[in-house]
Enzyme design. Structure first.
Site, PDB file in Angstrom:
ATOM      1  N   CYS A  75      18.425  39.515  34.402  1.00 30.18           N
ATOM      2  CA  CYS A  75      17.439  38.748  33.597  1.00 30.18           C
ATOM      3  C   CYS A  75      18.069  37.790  32.612  1.00 30.18           C
ATOM      4  O   CYS A  75      17.378  37.098  31.841  1.00 30.18           O
ATOM      5  CB  CYS A  75      16.485  39.718  32.910  1.00 30.18           C
ATOM      6  SG  CYS A  75      15.659  40.773  34.117  1.00 30.18           S
TER       7      CYS A  75
ATOM      8  N   GLU B 160      20.105  38.131  29.893  1.00 33.01           N
ATOM      9  CA  GLU B 160      20.360  38.342  28.465  1.00 33.01           C
ATOM     10  C   GLU B 160      21.762  38.851  28.158  1.00 33.01           C
ATOM     11  O   GLU B 160      22.169  38.887  27.003  1.00 33.01           O
ATOM     12  CB  GLU B 160      19.320  39.303  27.872  1.00 33.01           C
ATOM     13  CG  GLU B 160      19.447  40.770  28.277  1.00 33.01           C
ATOM     14  CD  GLU B 160      18.728  41.082  29.592  1.00 33.01           C
ATOM     15  OE1 GLU B 160      18.459  40.131  30.339  1.00 33.01           O
ATOM     16  OE2 GLU B 160      18.465  42.260  29.867  1.00 33.01           O
TER      17      GLU B 160
ATOM     18  N   ASN C  17      23.691  39.478  33.708  1.00 31.43           N
ATOM     19  CA  ASN C  17      22.879  40.486  34.413  1.00 31.43           C
ATOM     20  C   ASN C  17      21.625  39.786  34.983  1.00 31.43           C
ATOM     21  O   ASN C  17      21.400  38.598  34.723  1.00 31.43           O
ATOM     22  CB  ASN C  17      22.538  41.618  33.442  1.00 31.43           C
ATOM     23  CG  ASN C  17      21.567  41.183  32.369  1.00 31.43           C
ATOM     24  OD1 ASN C  17      21.430  39.990  32.083  1.00 31.43           O
ATOM     25  ND2 ASN C  17      20.890  42.117  31.761  1.00 31.43           N
TER      26      ASN C  17
HETATM   27  O1  CDP Z   1      12.102  47.541  30.187  1.00 28.01           O
HETATM   28  P1  CDP Z   1      13.288  47.962  30.999  1.00 28.01           P
HETATM   29  O2  CDP Z   1      14.273  48.808  30.272  1.00 28.01           O
HETATM   30  O3  CDP Z   1      12.848  48.639  32.264  1.00 28.01           O
HETATM   31  O4  CDP Z   1      14.077  46.687  31.519  1.00 28.01           O
HETATM   32  P2  CDP Z   1      14.068  45.140  31.095  1.00 28.01           P
HETATM   33  O5  CDP Z   1      14.299  44.993  29.638  1.00 28.01           O
HETATM   34  O6  CDP Z   1      12.857  44.491  31.667  1.00 28.01           O
HETATM   35  O7  CDP Z   1      15.346  44.602  31.860  1.00 28.01           O
HETATM   36  C1  CDP Z   1      16.630  44.798  31.317  1.00 28.01           C
HETATM   37  C2  CDP Z   1      17.660  44.697  32.390  1.00 28.01           C
HETATM   38  O8  CDP Z   1      17.501  45.787  33.296  1.00 28.01           O
HETATM   39  C3  CDP Z   1      17.569  43.474  33.272  1.00 28.01           C
HETATM   40  O9  CDP Z   1      18.174  42.353  32.739  1.00 28.01           O
HETATM   41  C4  CDP Z   1      18.319  43.972  34.490  1.00 28.01           C
HETATM   42  O10 CDP Z   1      19.700  43.911  34.258  1.00 28.01           O
HETATM   43  C5  CDP Z   1      17.880  45.407  34.595  1.00 28.01           C
HETATM   44  N1  CDP Z   1      16.742  45.598  35.544  1.00 28.01           N
HETATM   45  C6  CDP Z   1      16.993  45.983  36.860  1.00 28.01           C
HETATM   46  O11 CDP Z   1      18.128  46.122  37.231  1.00 28.01           O
HETATM   47  N2  CDP Z   1      15.982  46.187  37.766  1.00 28.01           N
HETATM   48  C7  CDP Z   1      14.709  46.014  37.404  1.00 28.01           C
HETATM   49  N3  CDP Z   1      13.731  46.219  38.294  1.00 28.01           N
HETATM   50  C8  CDP Z   1      14.409  45.606  36.064  1.00 28.01           C
HETATM   51  C9  CDP Z   1      15.447  45.425  35.156  1.00 28.01           C
END
Ligand code: CDP
Length: 570
Positions: free
Chosen positions: A275, A277, A273
């Site tokens: 980021c 992980e 994905n």
């Molecule tokens: O904190 P939050 O749940 O917003 O997200 P995160 O832990 O920062 O990011 C988790 C995953 O959400 C990332 O690896 C992406 O796959 C997705 N993501 C996204 O699609 N678009 C964003 N602007 C941020 C995160």
């Protein structure tokens, strides 16, 4: 279960973030939710899956409580969309790109549908024939992965995800693809591919060739033939040079990931994905959630009993999310239901270590982190095995192929960045150290507002070294290190991301990966601005040897616009 009526007080930042992006609004844009009603909306929707069960009310109540009290938060799409018409609850998707016009534009269409609902997409461009390879139908030549990646980028730019979050993409190319050199340099200028993180998928064979100083072969995907050979060390140095330059490309260790593929009969991992992980098979999706470790220290000790209970509840929650999810396309639904992957992560690791008085970059800090991550995984697996008995194992489970007992979910743990959910929970993001301890905010009339980390303020007041003057000095220097007023022990405990050595960052990633992380970890290895290319190289080699499945380095100040800055301006 008796409802816990203690009122949860959120920080101002949390309320601002929630009002801007999470709370439902009416037609005029007025916020119509509170933290309590949001948690009710989400817990009701997720518990609904078990509405026939005798446990229904108890489950619903425990889902509500763990969210409301910030013990555990699901990923943003779940908080935003559960119980609404969109109903798409996952953060992570990987979509395949077949080597044909139809394949490429199908992937762009599918990606657009995912972005529209708040999900992020990972793509491998490795199956696409290289630039200048022949195209039979038109008797012309192919444009190659990078020129198509630009179309994906433009499509993402256009879809702003309903104003809530911009689409994020991961673009992956294998190290043995003929266009690899162009890919490595593609983000050298920061005006291109801004909706992508780029990562090179590095193989064990390549790392061996680097070590032995030999050449390795590039393979044309459309024919399977060797197109040329390159000096592995020179290619590795180019990757390092550009990562040193501005942090891109990242690296993914694809063989390490595939060794942990629980369902190899369904395919290989090609991409993660955005980021990094979560490794996923083509068309798989995964919903994530994070345990807020800062809530589990009681009387100077880790409260494992309560942590275990919350992990068990959160495992059922994430498993239910799969069943009440509205998937953007049928292929994703089909694959996701075969493996039922979830990503239980952590946030607030640094808060927990601070509360225990352990430095992030110490043996003791790492041992504590490893103990917790193993425990989280153990409890998640315990619950997933029980769920397999109650509801059935994940359909692709094959006892002959899997070293684990039958369980409900093919993957259980991964560590997310928690970019926004950690702001709601008011803790350090994911497994990262705090980025700053004292921050200065310049407010309009020229005044300086000093924002002090809550733990630091508490310790400083308790131990009698708090003063406005000291806080301003810490903010100006950007570090707690070297201020005589602060006892040395606390200087160590409050080291920030830039104060922690690159080796300690990597050791933390490595130990967490080894102790309880099924999929992968989103983590930045921070280096000082003065770091050399050799130091970046050592970081990569160390991460590879420790079994990390990917690495992102960032040299302080190496990007035009640094997203996080210790001195924030209002
Ligand atoms: O904190 P939050 O749940 O917003 O997200 P995160 O832990 O920062 O990011 C988790 C995953 O959400 C990332 O690896 C992406 O796959 C997705 N993501 C996204 O699609 N678009 C964003 N602007 C941020 C995160």
């Amino acid at each position: 279960m008796t409802p816990d009526l203690t009122k949860q007080v959120l920080t101002k930042t949390a309320e601002t973030v929630l009002a801007r992006r999470y709370y439902l609004k009416d037609r005029t844009g007025e916020v119509v939710e509170t933290w309590e009603t949001l948690c009710k909306r989400v817990s009701n929707a997720v518990a609904e899956v078990d509405k026939e069960s005798k446990q229904f009310e108890a489950l619903r109540e425990s889902y509500f409580r763990m969210m409301y009290h910030l013990d555990f938060l699901p990923n943003s799409p779940c908080l935003m969309n559960a119980g609404t018409d969109i109903g798409q609850l996952s953060a992570c998707f990987v979509l395949p790109i077949e080597d044909s016009m139809d394949g490429i534009f199908t992937a762009i269409r599918n990606g657009a549908l995912v972005h529209k609902t708040g999900g992020g997409t990972g793509y491998s461009f490795s199956r696409l024939r290289s630039r200048n390879a022949s195209v039979r139908s038109t008797q012309g030549v192919a444009s190659g992965p990078l020129s198509f990646a630009a179309v994906f980028d433009a499509a993402t730019e256009t879809i702003k995800q309903g104003g809530k979050r911009r689409g994020a993409n991961m673009g992956v190319l294998r190290i043995d693809h003929p266009d690899i050199m162009d890919f490595i340099s593609a983000k050298e200028n920061q005006d291109k591919f801004n909706n992508f993180n780029f990562s090179v998928a590095i193989t064990d064979d390549f790392m061996k060739a680097v070590e032995e100083g030999t050449e390795y072969a590039l393979i044309e995907p459309s024919t399977g033939e060797v197109s040329e050979t390159l000096d592995a060390k020179a290619v590795f140095e180019k990757i390092i040079d550009l990562a040193w330059h501005n942090g891109e490309p990242g690296v993914l260790f694809i063989d390490a990931a595939n060794r942990d593929n629980m369902t190899p009969q369904l395919g290989d991992f090609e991409a993660t994905n955005p980021c990094g992980e979560q490794w996923l098979l083509p068309y798989e999706s995964c919903n994530l959630g994070s345990l807020n470790l800062s809530n589990f220290v009681k009387n100077g000790k880790v409260d494992y009993k309560r942590m275990g209970q919350v992990v068990r509840v959160a495992t059922s929650f994430l498993d239910n999310v799969i069943d009440c999810n509205r998937f953007p396309i049928p292929e994703i639904e089909e694959m996701t239901l075969k493996t039922r992957k979830i990503g239980m992560g952590i946030m607030g690791l640094h808060d927990l270590l601070i509360q225990l008085g352990l430095p992030y970059g110490s043996e003791e800090g790492r041992a504590q982190a490893a103990e917790i991550m193993s425990y989280v995984r153990e409890k998640a697996e315990e619950r997933s095995v029980e769920l397999a008995v109650e509801k059935g194992a994940f359909p692709a489970y094959d006892a002959k192929l899997n070293k684990y007992p039958a369980r409900r979910n093919a993957a259980l743990t991964s560590i997310q960045p928690t970019g926004t959910v950690s702001m709601i929970a008011d803790c350090a993001s994911g497994c990262e150290p705090y980025f700053s301890i004292v921050m200065i905010k310049n407010v309009m009339d020229g005044d300086r507002l000093i924002l002090v980390n809550k733990h630091f303020e508490q310790v400083a007041r308790r131990e009698g070294f708090y003063s406005e003057k000291l806080m301003a000095k810490v903010a100006d220097s950007g570090t707690v290190i070297g201020h005589d007023e602060i006892p040395v022990h606390w200087q160590e405990v409050f080291r920030t991301a830039q104060d922690v050595s690159p080796e300690d960052h990597i050791q933390m990633q490595g130990i967490l990966q080894k102790n309880g992380v099924d999929s992968s970890i989103s983590k930045t290895i921070n280096l000082p601005n003065s770091a050399t290319r050799e130091e970046v190289e050592l970081s990569y080699i160390m991460g590879y040897k420790l079994g990390c499945k990917g690495l992102t380095v960032y040299r302080d100040g190496s990007r035009d616009q640094q997203v996080l800055n210790t001195k924030e301006s209002a």
